[in-house]
Design a protein around this motif. Structure first.
Motif, PDB file in Angstrom:
ATOM      1  N   SER A   1      48.861  66.896  -2.691  1.00  0.00           N
ATOM      2  CA  SER A   1      48.334  65.792  -3.477  1.00  0.00           C
ATOM      3  C   SER A   1      48.045  64.574  -2.619  1.00  0.00           C
ATOM      4  O   SER A   1      47.392  63.649  -3.067  1.00  0.00           O
ATOM      5  N   PHE A   2      48.539  64.560  -1.390  1.00  0.00           N
ATOM      6  CA  PHE A   2      48.265  63.440  -0.504  1.00  0.00           C
ATOM      7  C   PHE A   2      46.823  63.528  -0.013  1.00  0.00           C
ATOM      8  O   PHE A   2      46.283  64.609   0.184  1.00  0.00           O
TER       9      PHE A   2
ATOM     10  N   CYS B   1      54.649  72.019  -2.388  1.00  0.00           N
ATOM     11  CA  CYS B   1      53.227  71.942  -2.084  1.00  0.00           C
ATOM     12  C   CYS B   1      52.395  71.443  -3.247  1.00  0.00           C
ATOM     13  O   CYS B   1      51.290  70.919  -3.038  1.00  0.00           O
ATOM     14  N   LEU B   2      52.881  71.607  -4.478  1.00  0.00           N
ATOM     15  CA  LEU B   2      52.114  71.186  -5.638  1.00  0.00           C
ATOM     16  C   LEU B   2      52.584  69.851  -6.178  1.00  0.00           C
ATOM     17  O   LEU B   2      52.193  69.457  -7.273  1.00  0.00           O
ATOM     18  N   ASN B   3      53.424  69.131  -5.411  1.00  0.00           N
ATOM     19  CA  ASN B   3      53.898  67.824  -5.825  1.00  0.00           C
ATOM     20  C   ASN B   3      53.845  66.876  -4.635  1.00  0.00           C
ATOM     21  O   ASN B   3      53.439  67.248  -3.526  1.00  0.00           O
ATOM     22  N   LYS B   4      54.275  65.652  -4.865  1.00  0.00           N
ATOM     23  CA  LYS B   4      54.250  64.644  -3.801  1.00  0.00           C
ATOM     24  C   LYS B   4      55.578  64.671  -3.057  1.00  0.00           C
ATOM     25  O   LYS B   4      56.365  63.730  -3.097  1.00  0.00           O
ATOM     26  N   ILE B   5      55.788  65.784  -2.377  1.00  0.00           N
ATOM     27  CA  ILE B   5      57.029  66.011  -1.641  1.00  0.00           C
ATOM     28  C   ILE B   5      56.660  66.465  -0.238  1.00  0.00           C
ATOM     29  O   ILE B   5      55.674  67.186  -0.041  1.00  0.00           O
TER      30      ILE B   5
ATOM     31  N   TRP C   1      64.883  65.473  -6.748  1.00  0.00           N
ATOM     32  CA  TRP C   1      65.324  64.421  -7.659  1.00  0.00           C
ATOM     33  C   TRP C   1      64.125  63.735  -8.292  1.00  0.00           C
ATOM     34  O   TRP C   1      62.976  63.972  -7.923  1.00  0.00           O
ATOM     35  N   ALA C   2      64.424  62.846  -9.236  1.00  0.00           N
ATOM     36  CA  ALA C   2      63.366  62.243 -10.047  1.00  0.00           C
ATOM     37  C   ALA C   2      62.407  61.396  -9.218  1.00  0.00           C
ATOM     38  O   ALA C   2      61.225  61.287  -9.535  1.00  0.00           O
ATOM     39  N   GLY C   3      62.899  60.792  -8.130  1.00  0.00           N
ATOM     40  CA  GLY C   3      62.042  59.935  -7.324  1.00  0.00           C
ATOM     41  C   GLY C   3      60.929  60.666  -6.627  1.00  0.00           C
ATOM     42  O   GLY C   3      59.976  60.034  -6.136  1.00  0.00           O
ATOM     43  N   CYS C   4      60.997  61.991  -6.568  1.00  0.00           N
ATOM     44  CA  CYS C   4      59.962  62.763  -5.881  1.00  0.00           C
ATOM     45  C   CYS C   4      58.647  62.770  -6.648  1.00  0.00           C
ATOM     46  O   CYS C   4      57.633  63.208  -6.113  1.00  0.00           O
ATOM     47  N   LYS C   5      58.679  62.309  -7.894  1.00  0.00           N
ATOM     48  CA  LYS C   5      57.409  62.201  -8.611  1.00  0.00           C
ATOM     49  C   LYS C   5      56.501  61.152  -7.979  1.00  0.00           C
ATOM     50  O   LYS C   5      55.279  61.244  -8.084  1.00  0.00           O
ATOM     51  N   GLU C   6      57.102  60.140  -7.345  1.00  0.00           N
ATOM     52  CA  GLU C   6      56.331  59.099  -6.676  1.00  0.00           C
ATOM     53  C   GLU C   6      56.191  59.342  -5.183  1.00  0.00           C
ATOM     54  O   GLU C   6      55.481  58.607  -4.504  1.00  0.00           O
ATOM     55  N   GLY C   7      56.860  60.366  -4.673  1.00  0.00           N
ATOM     56  CA  GLY C   7      56.790  60.668  -3.257  1.00  0.00           C
ATOM     57  C   GLY C   7      58.152  60.599  -2.606  1.00  0.00           C
ATOM     58  O   GLY C   7      58.884  59.618  -2.775  1.00  0.00           O
ATOM     59  N   CYS C   8      58.514  61.645  -1.879  1.00  0.00           N
ATOM     60  CA  CYS C   8      59.808  61.668  -1.212  1.00  0.00           C
ATOM     61  C   CYS C   8      59.720  62.578   0.001  1.00  0.00           C
ATOM     62  O   CYS C   8      58.769  63.346   0.173  1.00  0.00           O
TER      63      CYS C   8
END
Length: 1579
Positions: free
Chosen positions: A1240-1241, A1179-1183, A1152-1159
């Motif tokens: 990204s973390f 792995c390539l996003n803040k998930i 979902w859209a909130g995963c851009k900020e971390g989920c």
């Protein structure tokens, strides 16, 4: 002055000489009393002891009194020795006669006092009937008083005092009718006062029996002594009441009954003694109140009734005693107020009412006591202010108001008392400032104003008090600087300013004029402490003025707990008389000055907790004391205590010079960064009692065995930092020499994780040890059998966290003083010793996390004081045999804790656990029986016991849940999950107002939810905050009054709609999980607008997008066939989505859209296996996706008034705050966890598959396996060649074993198939890797390595084609398209252009030729139409072509690909470069590349062995084998002897080679060994 006479003279000296001849304590006391009478102080020892106890917090006065007390005893001892040297005279009649002039029989006065007589009194004295005066005082007479003295009918004065007479007073003395004076004091007489003594002594005016051992009651017959003037019976053991008949003695002037054991009250009849001047009944056990009748004693001058148990109020009638000079009522239980009538006692000089329960104000009428010199009111509960009228007492010398509840300011009028020498107003609640008028008290010597609420500056007028010796202003709120005028107090010897708010620059706080305090001996200037009642500033700052080095008489300097900074002045080294230096808890920096080594008188040096000041502008500035411990400290020969602890920046080694401090008793060096080894020289400190080197991580080496020489050592602490991140580096084994420390009481080596070995058996000799702590020290081996047999004083034992093995020694039961035992977290095995049941004082027993087996010994039931029993995580079996006496002792209010979890216990829960003395409201803190095999029902008796934490989860318990009423309703946490409990949930569940967590999940509860399950808010939370009823069989609708912050009702059969009244009736819902039920309909419109955790069934409803404050979502996956979960309708503010249920086919997740900020998505327990696309997106996003581990849960706290607080995640590993931007980095799922967390973390936890946590290990193993396989293949080829080749003419070893030969042939066939296909499978995986990194920089490396083998192989193929060699010389092309350059050399003349022309065409032929090569490797060969030895055609071998192609492919692709992909795999995924390293793609490619290399090298090595060629030459020439080809015929051609000479290798011999060029190779390929391979001859 003492006024002590010289021995040998008359009077007091003679009496002293005579009495100081005994070593008995009684004689010393007698002499002491005599000297007390001769002194200028009070009249006896009681007055001195009164002085000692009546000077609170008075170092000067108390020291003076103590020195006086000690001096007198020294004099007594000296005189006693002199008396022993002088000898005694025997008290015989002849000796007495010799001392008398004339005939003794006619003497009327016989004065033999102080004649050195000893022995008993001769009875013959009773024959001297003419005697009127008999004086035998101050001798050394012993034995009883002879009754024959009663025959002296004319005797008027009898003096036997100051002897050692014993026995009872003979009643025969009562016959002395004319006796007027009887003095028996200072003897050893015992027994009662005989009533017969008082029968006929009507003329007796003086009766003194003081300082004996008389017992019994005072006879009433004493009232018959009508002429008695003095009655002195003090210092005896008389008991019973004071006879009321004493009130008849109308002539009595002095009555002293003090220092006895009299009881009862003071008779009112004593008020009938009109002539009485002195009444002393002090130091008895009198009770009741003071009789008002005492006010009638008009002649009374001294009234002493102190040190009794008198109660009630002070009678106002005492104000009528106009002649009273002395009134002492201290140390009683008198209550009420001080009567104002006491102000009428104008002759009063001493008023002592201290140590009572007096309340109310100090009467202003006391200001009329114009003759008052001493006023003692300390240790009462007086309130109000200090009357200003006390300023009228012009003769007042001492005023002591210590320890009351007085308030208000200090009256300035007190400054007008010129005679005042002593003032104590400490320990009150006085406020305001110190009046400057105090500076006018020119005779003041002592001023105690400490422990009040005084504020303002210290008045400079105090500098005028030229005679002031003691100044104590401690524990106030004084501010401002220290006035420079304080330096004028040249007589000052004691200065105490600690715990104030003094501030300002250091030149004002510590003025240079303090150097004028030349007589100052003690300077106490301790900073603020936690015990004060005001909010002080942090203390003084800045450096210490070096002028303090001029205080040469200073004995104690205490500047602790300030913020002094800078360097320690080296001038302090000039204080030659200094005995104690306290500079701890400051901010001093720099090195410790070596000049401190000049303080040869120093006994205590404390520099601990000096960590400097951190300046933001200078982050590299030194912090705290630094540098090594100066070796000059080794010169402090008188030092007894050294503390340089708690200085984190303090480093360097421990100086060996400290071993010279032979008087050192205490050494504290803990919590530093000391380096190097512990000096063995510390073993020379023979007086050392305490050695603390704890928490010095840089100490290295072993524990010196020389420490075993410290015979007086009582405390040895070497433990690691309690919360340290690094274990100390001390290593080696624990030296057995420590077993010689016979006085050792505390041994603490906890946390020294680099130690090794076991516990030395010699420790069994430490019989004084009370604390034995060696936890987490990496110790191993068994516990020595005799370790505890001699440790009779052991109180605390902690050996937990080691690797100790073997059984627990039964001798542990001999340490009967043990209170705490901690042997958990070891490898101990065997049964629990029954001898532990003897430890009757044991309060805590922790044996958890071991391998103990067997049953729980019933002998533990003898441990009535046991409060904590931890046997969890063992292998204990059998039923629970609850210790009968567990927790029933009454010596402690601590509630017991029982933890038997994680064992193999079986049977039912015994009801005895909840019966007998355990019933009621004060039992268990924790009862944990979880994770066993217990069965049967939960006893109903559990409801009769109060339990705070009840854990029965993970058993086989069955039956209903007992009623949760009575004492059990106080439970705070209850967990009975994962059992087989059934039946309805009792309605009493709603009455657990104190229970915060209720977990009943995974049982078989049925029926509806009970009503009134809600949390209310009043003064505090009432009711549960978490209710977990998931995985049951509950049915029916949701009750509309359900109101609990966190509710999990998932996996039940709840039906109906969500009640519309939820949001109206309850505002506390934060977490509600209703997934995996049969609910229908949408929730109330405003239900999703508040911050909550909700649970629904998948798919995600669209209306969930309206839940703008949703923080967590639980989704029940009810369909196990679900392969894709679409979370796109989850609101952006949601941080955590948890999937529950079985989803083994789940591979894809749409985020979902909130995963851009971390989920976070939690799929633990679902069995899902994510696809490559999902993994790459994660792995390539803040998930972060949790796959395995301790799943965190969300907690949404609220304030007591219901206002929401920020939510957070929590599990057994910790708490993780959502408002922490790095909260995902900190999540720990415990050991063995697996996650996919975006790279990204900044920091990624262990077990993150996006980072390939085992990448280094995997690559290392892969390359190691490659090396091993390569070596194995080379060895196998060598052995195979040896077996295949024949020995002599007998054929090969394999020819003789046809079955094995057939099996070998089959294996080689499979080898050929695999090696033919392997390079192309490897090529496919390399292309897959290339697709994975396409668009990123690794493409620029991977793509050339894939293309290069085709280009280079095409060049060699074009060369072979140009010369007509190899497979390119065969008619594989369509008819008419054939090149024939068989005899044309390469690069000769114009023909070099033809290979360039054929280069791209040869590459185009590779697919067809590669297919033929693979087929040939599988045994399917192409047929060529040729005329060879009469054969119409022949089979074409592809070995030369394939070998050359694979050679270049492995060299140019497989090898670089395996190296570069390994580097990428170790480096891991990178969001910045959009590289995703997928284990499922990279790892197979690396392994196949290495396998292809192994296969090819093996084939080359086989060929080299078979042909007897050099491997390196063969390796380098392999690409040019593209020109060669091998033909096979179906039968062996006939050859002539001439043909036998044809070369096998290249067929170059012969006259004509037909259509084949001379350099045509004709070898049988390795992969075609299964066919009939023959040499081809010339046509």
């Amino acid at each position: 002055m003492l006024g002590i006479p010289i021995p040998g003279t008359r009077g007091g000296a003679g009496r002293l000489w005579s009495a100081a001849c005994s070593f008995k304590v009684e004689d010393f006391l007698q002499v002491y009393y005599q000297y007390s009478q001769l002194s200028s102080l009070q009249g006896n020892i009681s007055s001195e002891l009164t002085l000692l106890t009546s000077v609170p917090k008075s170092p000067g006065k108390r020291v003076m009194a103590m020195r006086l007390f000690a001096m007198r005893h020294v004099v007594v001892l000296v005189l006693c020795l002199l008396r022993l040297l002088g000898g005694n005279h025997a008290a015989t009649m002849d000796e007495i006669s010799a001392l008398v002039q004339g005939d003794i029989r006619t003497q009327q006065r016989l004065s033999l006092d102080d004649k050195g007589l000893s022995g008993p009194i001769p009875p013959e004295l009773g024959l001297l009937t003419n005697l009127t005066h008999l004086n035998l005082a101050a001798n050394a007479l012993t034995g009883p008083i002879p009754p024959e003295l009663g025959n002296l009918a004319n005797l008027q004065r009898l003096t036997l005092s100051k002897n050692r007479l014993s026995g009872e007073i003979p009643g025969a003395l009562g016959k002395l009718a004319g006796l007027e004076y009887l003095d028996l004091d200072d003897n050893q007489l015992s027994g009662p006062l005989p009533p017969a003594l008082f029968a006929n002594l009507a003329k007796l005016g003086w009766l003194s029996v003081f300082n004996n051992s008389l017992t019994g009651a005072i006879p009433r017959e004493v009232a018959g002594l009508t002429s008695l003037v003095v009655l002195d019976a003090r210092y005896n053991r008389l008991s019973g009441p004071i006879p009321a008949e004493l009130g008849r003695l109308g002539n009595l002037l002095r009555m002293d009954l003090s220092r006895n054991q009299l009881t009862g009250g003071i008779p009112p009849e004593l008020g009938n003694l009109p002539s009485l001047r002195r009444l002393n009944v002090s130091s008895n056990y009198l009770n009741g109140s003071l009789p008002p009748a005492l006010g009638r004693l008009a002649s009374l001058e001294y009234l002493e009734a102190f040190a009794n148990q008198l109660s009630g109020e002070i009678p106002p009638e005492l104000g009528q005693l106009g002649k009273l000079v002395w009134l002492e009522l201290f140390n009683n239980r008198i209550s009420g107020g001080i009567p104002p009538e006491l102000g009428d006692l104008t002759a009063l000089q001493v008023l002592s009412l201290s140590r009572n329960n007096l309340t109310g104000p100090i009467p202003p009428a006391l200001g009329k006591l114009s003759n008052l010199a001493d006023l003692y009111l300390w240790n009462n509960s007086l309130t109000g202010g200090i009357p200003a009228e006390l300023g009228n007492l012009q003769r007042l010398e001492m005023i002591d108001l210590y320890n009351n509840n007085l308030t208000g300011p200090i009256p300035p009028s007190l400054g007008g008392l010129p005679s005042l020498t002593y003032v104590s107003m400490a320990a009150n609640s006085l406020n305001g400032s110190i009046p400057p008028q105090i500076g006018a008290l020119n005779n003041l010597e002592t001023l105690y104003l400490g422990d009040n609420g005084l504020s303002g500056p210290i008045p400079s007028e105090l500098g005028r008090l030229g005679k002031l010796q003691v100044l104590d202003l401690s524990y106030n709120g004084l501010s401002g600087p220290i006035p420079p005028a304080i330096g004028n107090l040249t007589a000052l010897s004691y200065l105490n300013l600690l715990a104030n708010s003094l501030n300002g620059t250091y030149r004002k706080n510590l003025p240079e004029t303090l150097a004028g305090l030349t007589n100052l001996r003690e300077f106490h200037f301790r900073g603020p402490t936690q015990f004060t009642q005001f909010n002080y500033n942090p203390g003084l700052s800045g450096p210490i003025p070096p002028q303090l080095g001029a205080l040469r008489n200073l004995r104690i300097l205490d500047f602790r707990k300030h913020k002094f900074s800078g360097r320690i002045p080296r001038e302090l080294g000039a204080l030659g008389a200094l005995e104690e230096l306290h500079l701890q808890s400051n901010n001093f920096s720099g090195p410790i000055p070596g000049e401190l080594g000049n303080l040869r008188s120093l006994r205590v040096l404390n520099l601990s907790d000096n960590n400097g000041i951190y300046y933001t502008a200078y982050p590299d500035a030194p912090r705290g004391l630094v540098g090594p411990i100066p070796p000059e400290l080794g010169r402090l020969s008188n030092l007894t205590a050294l503390d340089i602890s708690g200085i984190f920046n303090f480093s360097g080694p421990i100086p060996t010079e400290l071993g010279a401090l032979t008087r050192l008793e205490e050494l504290y060096l803990q919590y530093n960064n000391l380096t190097g080894a512990i000096p063995p020289g510390l073993g020379n400190l023979g007086r050392l009692r305490v050695l603390n080197l704890a928490a010095n991580q840089e100490l290295t080496g072993q524990i010196p065995p020389e420490l075993g020489n410290l015979a007086r050592l009582e405390v040895l602490i070497l433990r690691d930092r309690i919360f340290g991140v690094q274990a100390a580096k001390l290593s080696g084994s624990i030296p057995g020499e420590l077993g010689r420390l016979s006085r050792l009481r505390i041994l603490d080596l906890g946390g020294l994780g680099n130690l090794s070995g076991g516990i030395p058996p010699s420790f069994g000799s430490l019989n004084q040890l009370s604390v034995f702590r060696v936890p987490s020290c990496n110790l191993s081996g068994p516990l020595p059998p005799g370790l505890f047999r001699s440790m009779a004083n052991l109180v605390y034992l902690d050996l937990s966290g080691n690797s100790l093995s073997g059984p627990i020694p039964p001798g542990l039961g001999s340490s009967l003083q043990l209170r705490e035992i901690s042997l958990g977290e070891n490898n101990l095995d065997g049964p629990i010793p029954v001898e532990i049941g003897k430890l009757s004082s044991l309060t805590s027993l922790f044996l958890g996390f071991n391998n103990l087996s067997g049953p729980i010994p019933p002998e533990l039931g003898n441990l009535l004081e046991l409060r904590s029993l931890g046997l969890s995580n063992n292998k204990l079996t059998g039923p629970i045999q609850v210790p009968i006496g567990f927790g029933t002792g009454n010596s402690s209010f601590e509630r017991p804790s029982l933890n038997l979890s994680n064992n193999l216990l079986s049977g039912s829960i015994p009801s005895e656990l909840f019966s007998g003395p355990r019933r009621g409201w004060g039992m268990f803190t924790t009862l944990d029986l979880s994770n066993n095999s217990l069965s049967g029902p939960i006893p109903t008796a559990i409801a009769s016991v109060s339990i705070e934490f009840l854990h029965l989860a993970n058993n086989n318990l069955s039956g209903p849940l007992p009623p949760l009423a009575g004492p059990l309703s106080l439970v705070r946490e209850m967990d009975v999950s994962n059992n087989r409990l059934s039946g309805p949930i009792p309605p009493s569940l709603a009455e657990l107002y104190f229970c915060k967590n209720i977990r009943l999940r995974n049982n078989s509860f049925t029926g509806p939810l009970p009503p009134r399950l809600k949390t209310t808010i009043a003064y505090r939370w009432a009711g549960p905050e978490l209710l977990d009823l998931s995985h049951n069989q509950l049915s029916g609708p949701l009750p509309d009054d359900l109101c609990i912050p966190t509710v999990d009702l998932s996996f039940n059969n709840i039906t109906g709609e969500l009640p519309q009244s939820f949001t109206r009736n309850c505002t506390l819902f934060d977490n509600l999980d209703l997934s995996e039920n049969s609910l229908n309909g949408a929730p109330p419109p405003d239900f999703l607008t508040t911050r909550r955790l909700v649970g629904f069934d998948y798919p995600v409803p669209r209306y969930l997008l309206n839940a703008t404050n949703l923080t967590s979502l639980r989704l029940g996956v009810s369909e196990p066939t679900v392969s894709t979960v679409d979370l796109s309708h989850v609101p952006a503010g949601c941080k955590l989505v948890t999937l529950v249920g079985a989803a083994p086919r789940l591979i894809d997740i749409r985020f979902w859209a909130g995963c851009k900020e971390g989920c976070v998505v939690d799929i633990i327990g679902t069995g899902a296996s994510l696809s490559q696309r999902t993994r790459q997106e994660i792995c390539l996003n803040k998930i972060s996706v949790f796959v395995r581990g301790d799943s965190p849960v969300i907690v949404s706290p609220t304030t007591p008034d219901g206002r929401p607080l920020p939510p957070y995640l929590t599990n057994s590993q910790g708490i993780y705050l959502f408002n922490d931007s790095a909260f995902l980095d900190k999540i720990d799922l415990g050991p063995g966890s697996l996650t996919y967390t975006g790279v990204s973390f900044t920091g990624v936890q262990n077990g993150n598959l996006c980072r390939n946590p085992d990448a280094r290990l995997t690559v290392t193993v892969a390359w190691g396996a490659f090396a091993a396989a390569l070596a194995l293949v080379l060895v196998a080829c060598t052995l195979a060649q040896c077996l295949i080749r024949g020995r002599g003419g007998g054929g090969s070893w394999l020819d003789k074993r046809p079955r094995l030969a057939a099996a070998s042939a089959a294996a080689l066939y499979l080898w050929g198939v695999v090696t033919s296909l392997l390079p192309y499978v490897d090529l496919y995986t390399d292309v897959t890797v290339l697709r994975q990194v396409w668009g990123a920089w690794p493409r620029n490396v991977l793509l050339p390595s894939i293309v290069a083998p085709f280009l280079v192989a095409g060049l060699f193929a074009a060369d072979a084609w140009a010369v007509g060699g190899g497979v390119f010389g065969l008619p594989f092309c369509p008819p008419g398209f054939r090149f024939d350059f068989a005899s044309a050399p390469l690069f000769k003349g114009w023909r070099w252009l033809k290979p360039l022309y054929l280069w791209p065409l040869a590459i185009l032929r590779f697919p067809m030729l590669d297919a033929l090569g693979i087929a040939a490797g599988c045994g399917c060969l192409a047929r060529a139409t040729l005329d060879l030895y009469g054969e119409p055609d022949a089979l074409v071998g592809m070995e030369e072509y394939m070998s050359s192609r694979q050679h270049l492919d492995n060299l140019l692709r497989s090898l670089p690909q395996s190296i570069f992909q390994s580097v990428l795999y170790v480096q891991g995924s990178s969001r910045g470069t959009r590289i995703y390293i997928d284990r499922a793609i990279f790892l197979p490619s690396i392994v196949l590349s290495l396998a292809s290399l192994v296969a090819h090298v093996g084939k080359l090595y086989w060929e080299a062995l078979e042909g007897g060629q050099n491997f390196l030459v063969l390796f380098l020439a392999r690409p040019r084998r593209m020109r060669a080809v091998t033909f096979f015929t179906e039968k062996q051609p006939e050859t002539t002897a001439e043909d036998e000479g044809l070369a096998w290798e290249d067929g170059s011999e012969g006259e004509d080679s037909g259509p084949f060029p001379p350099n045509l190779r004709r070898r049988c390929p390795f992969s075609a060994i299964v066919t009939r391979c023959w040499r081809t001859g010339r046509p």
